[in-house]
Design an enzyme around this catalytic site. Structure first.
Site, PDB file in Angstrom:
ATOM      1  N   CYS A   7     -14.838  13.976 -15.316  1.00  0.00           N
ATOM      2  CA  CYS A   7     -15.272  15.027 -13.728  1.00  0.00           C
ATOM      3  C   CYS A   7     -14.790  14.646 -12.744  1.00  0.00           C
ATOM      4  CB  CYS A   7     -16.486  14.434 -14.066  1.00  0.00           C
ATOM      5  SG  CYS A   7     -18.002  15.267 -12.808  1.00  0.00           S
TER       6      CYS A   7
ATOM      7  N   ARG B 114      -1.431  11.363 -18.546  1.00  0.00           N
ATOM      8  CA  ARG B 114       0.302  12.163 -18.509  1.00  0.00           C
ATOM      9  C   ARG B 114       0.509  13.565 -17.487  1.00  0.00           C
ATOM     10  NH1 ARG B 114       4.092  12.424 -20.958  1.00  0.00           N
ATOM     11  NH2 ARG B 114       5.310  11.843 -19.999  1.00  0.00           N
TER      12      ARG B 114
ATOM     13  N   TYR C 226       2.233  12.691 -14.103  1.00  0.00           N
ATOM     14  CA  TYR C 226       3.720  13.143 -14.090  1.00  0.00           C
ATOM     15  C   TYR C 226       4.034  14.307 -14.477  1.00  0.00           C
ATOM     16  CZ  TYR C 226       3.885   8.656 -16.538  1.00  0.00           C
ATOM     17  OH  TYR C 226       4.130   7.372 -16.783  1.00  0.00           O
TER      18      TYR C 226
ATOM     19  N   GLY D 135      14.611   4.468 -23.092  1.00  0.00           N
ATOM     20  CA  GLY D 135      14.302   5.310 -22.342  1.00  0.00           C
ATOM     21  C   GLY D 135      15.312   7.070 -23.129  1.00  0.00           C
TER      22      GLY D 135
HETATM   23  C1  LIG Z   1      11.900  -2.522 -20.646  1.00  0.00           C
HETATM   24  C2  LIG Z   1      11.626  -1.609 -21.346  1.00  0.00           C
HETATM   25  N1  LIG Z   1      12.243  -1.238 -22.282  1.00  0.00           N
HETATM   26  C3  LIG Z   1      12.113  -0.360 -22.851  1.00  0.00           C
HETATM   27  C4  LIG Z   1      11.395   1.106 -22.132  1.00  0.00           C
HETATM   28  C5  LIG Z   1      10.999   1.986 -23.271  1.00  0.00           C
HETATM   29  O1  LIG Z   1      11.775   3.368 -23.228  1.00  0.00           O
HETATM   30  P1  LIG Z   1      11.374   4.050 -23.789  1.00  0.00           P
HETATM   31  O2  LIG Z   1       9.861   5.245 -24.517  1.00  0.00           O
HETATM   32  O3  LIG Z   1      11.642   5.563 -22.777  1.00  0.00           O
HETATM   33  O4  LIG Z   1      11.916   4.575 -24.801  1.00  0.00           O
HETATM   34  C6  LIG Z   1      10.496   0.922 -21.268  1.00  0.00           C
HETATM   35  C7  LIG Z   1       9.882   2.032 -20.444  1.00  0.00           C
HETATM   36  O5  LIG Z   1       9.529   1.773 -19.935  1.00  0.00           O
HETATM   37  C8  LIG Z   1      10.878  -0.374 -20.153  1.00  0.00           C
HETATM   38  O6  LIG Z   1      10.376  -0.913 -19.509  1.00  0.00           O
END
Ligand SMILES: Cc1ncc(COP(=O)(O)O)c(C=O)c1O
Length: 436
Positions: A362, A331, A335, A247
């Site tokens: 398209c 993306r 998003y 994350g």
């Molecule tokens: C369970 C889990 N671990 C790790 C990640 C990796 O997240 P990031 O690419 O934001 O570090 C994700 C991304 O969705 C995830 O669902």
């Protein structure tokens, strides 16, 4: 510019010691281009930061961000674990020789075939996502090839990482994981304790992606440790592992460069928090696992396009169309993700014009960058969109039957093709003409 980029005597963009204009000629466009040094550096930043600060850890690269056989091999070489969420990701990892005992298997709906494959070949950690999954595993894990099946349980700690407002809600609305609130997670895990085919290793959470501050991670540490502590008190069973998921966010634009914690700041913050909490509560330090994806690969990746049509609507807009689009980078459409770009063959050109970079699909929504100032762009120019390492190649499609780009790793002036570009014949490889 993002990452490590230079400009050579021809005014061309250089990545990993390679002239990007030459690479475009050699490998064709569109092309995903990864700076291998940066990929390896990011993996090492994670490991070295933990090494300095914490006794027992694992860094599991989240392969959903970007996966191919060469990437899996690099991850193995760098001593990381690998996080997979499907039989497909598992298969690619194993085919590249990635050790099964360093793979963490996720998924909110693991199919029978996926479960069978993973139980047959072996796994480092199996992440149970729901009570229904546990029920199925009670039977299936009896014949697990390596004895007890090592389990983590995915929990939803009830943290909103996007608004930075911590929500300790009664109701947690997510398709993933077992809610902590209401005791659901605790009861499912207690149930698992009764079965000798399982080895309960710990708990997991993933609170979101592209997170730009440390607070939500620290809050997650607290909630998860509190859960582990309570579970210990109630059952006398010590869960030894805490997996905090991935994350950590990264800048996509130059102006965002100071807005995200670095890898070392992130590791420092979570290890500090876990240490302090454990000390305060006399709780044994758990093994700490993280699963970064984007923060390892995004900045190292770029997409190289060739400009085709340039169209000006006087007084309204200038469209620069490239030879890819939402097929190689969905993306922006998904998003509203923002990107920046460079004209790789005229890096010293100081002219500026405001344009919209669009794809060739398209769909009117096939816009890569709605508005950007670039040097005057001409048909045939090589346009590089930066920061496309994560969730581009893995989210690519064949919409409009556009072949997907190849992937090249560059390092020390050498380029290696690691995924060949799709050919037209690849597009009919799976087709079956009835009657033939
Ligand atoms: C369970 C889990 N671990 C790790 C990640 C990796 O997240 P990031 O690419 O934001 O570090 C994700 C991304 O969705 C995830 O669902």
């Amino acid at each position: 510019m993002l990452g490590k980029k230079e400009i050579n005597e021809h005014g061309h963009l250089v990545i990993g010691g390679c002239d990007v204009v030459q690479l475009a000629q050699e490998f064709g466009t569109p092309l995903y281009l990864f700076d291998e040094t940066l990929l390896r550096e990011n993996m090492r930043f994670y490991r070295q930061s933990f090494e300095r600060l914490y006794p027992d850890y694992a860094v599991a690269y989240a392969s959903k961000a970007f996966i191919c056989s060469a990437m899996c091999r690099m991850v193995a070489e760098e001593g990381l674990f690998l996080d997979v969420v499907s039989g497909g990701e598992y298969y690619i990892a194993r085919s590249s020789g990635f050790p099964a005992d360093r793979i963490i298997f996720h998924g909110n709906n693991k199919t029978a075939q996926e479960r069978e494959l993973v139980l047959r070949e072996g796994i480092g950690r199996w992440v149970v996502d729901s009570e229904a999954e546990l029920e199925v595993l009670i039977e299936e894990a009896k014949n697990y090839r390596n004895g007890k099946l090592p389990l983590l349980f995915r929990l939803t700690p009830g943290i909103d990482p996007h608004t930075h407002q911590y929500i300790t809600t009664g109701k947690i609305d997510s398709k993933f994981g077992l809610p902590i609130v209401g005791g659901v997670a605790r009861e499912v895990m207690k149930k698992a304790l009764a079965f000798p085919q399982f080895e309960l290793r710990g708990v997991h959470c993933h609170i979101g992606s592209q997170i730009d501050s440390l607070e939500p991670f620290l809050k997650a540490c607290e909630v998860m440790l509190e859960f582990m502590f309570q579970f210990w008190k109630e059952t006398d069973f010590l869960l030894e592992e805490l997996d905090l998921g991935g994350g950590l966010g990264v800048p996509y634009l130059d102006e965002q460069k100071d807005q995200f914690p670095s890898i070392s700041e992130y590791v420092e913050a979570i290890t500090g928090k876990v240490r302090a909490w454990c000390e305060e509560h006399s709780f044994p330090l758990p093994r700490l696992i993280v699963e970064p994806g984007r923060s390892i690969v995004n900045t190292a990746g770029n997409t190289v396009y060739r400009v085709g049509t340039v169209k000006e609507i006087p007084g309204i807009k200038k469209y620069v169309a490239v030879d890819g689009g939402m097929t190689d980078n969905p993306r922006p459409v998904l998003y509203g993700a923002r990107y920046q770009a460079l004209v790789a063959n005229r890096m010293h050109d100081r002219s500026r014009e405001r344009v919209s970079v669009v794809g060739k699909c398209c769909e009117s929504g096939d816009v890569i960058i709605p508005e950007i100032e670039l040097p005057r762009v001409l048909p045939g120019d090589i346009l590089v969109v930066e920061g496309t390492g994560a969730y581009n190649h893995t989210m690519a499609s064949n919409y409009n039957m556009i072949p997907r780009p190849g992937v090249v790793f560059v390092k020390d002036g050498k380029a290696k093709l690691v995924v060949r570009p799709e050919s037209l014949s690849d597009l009919i490889r799976r087709d079956v003409l009835p009657g033939d």
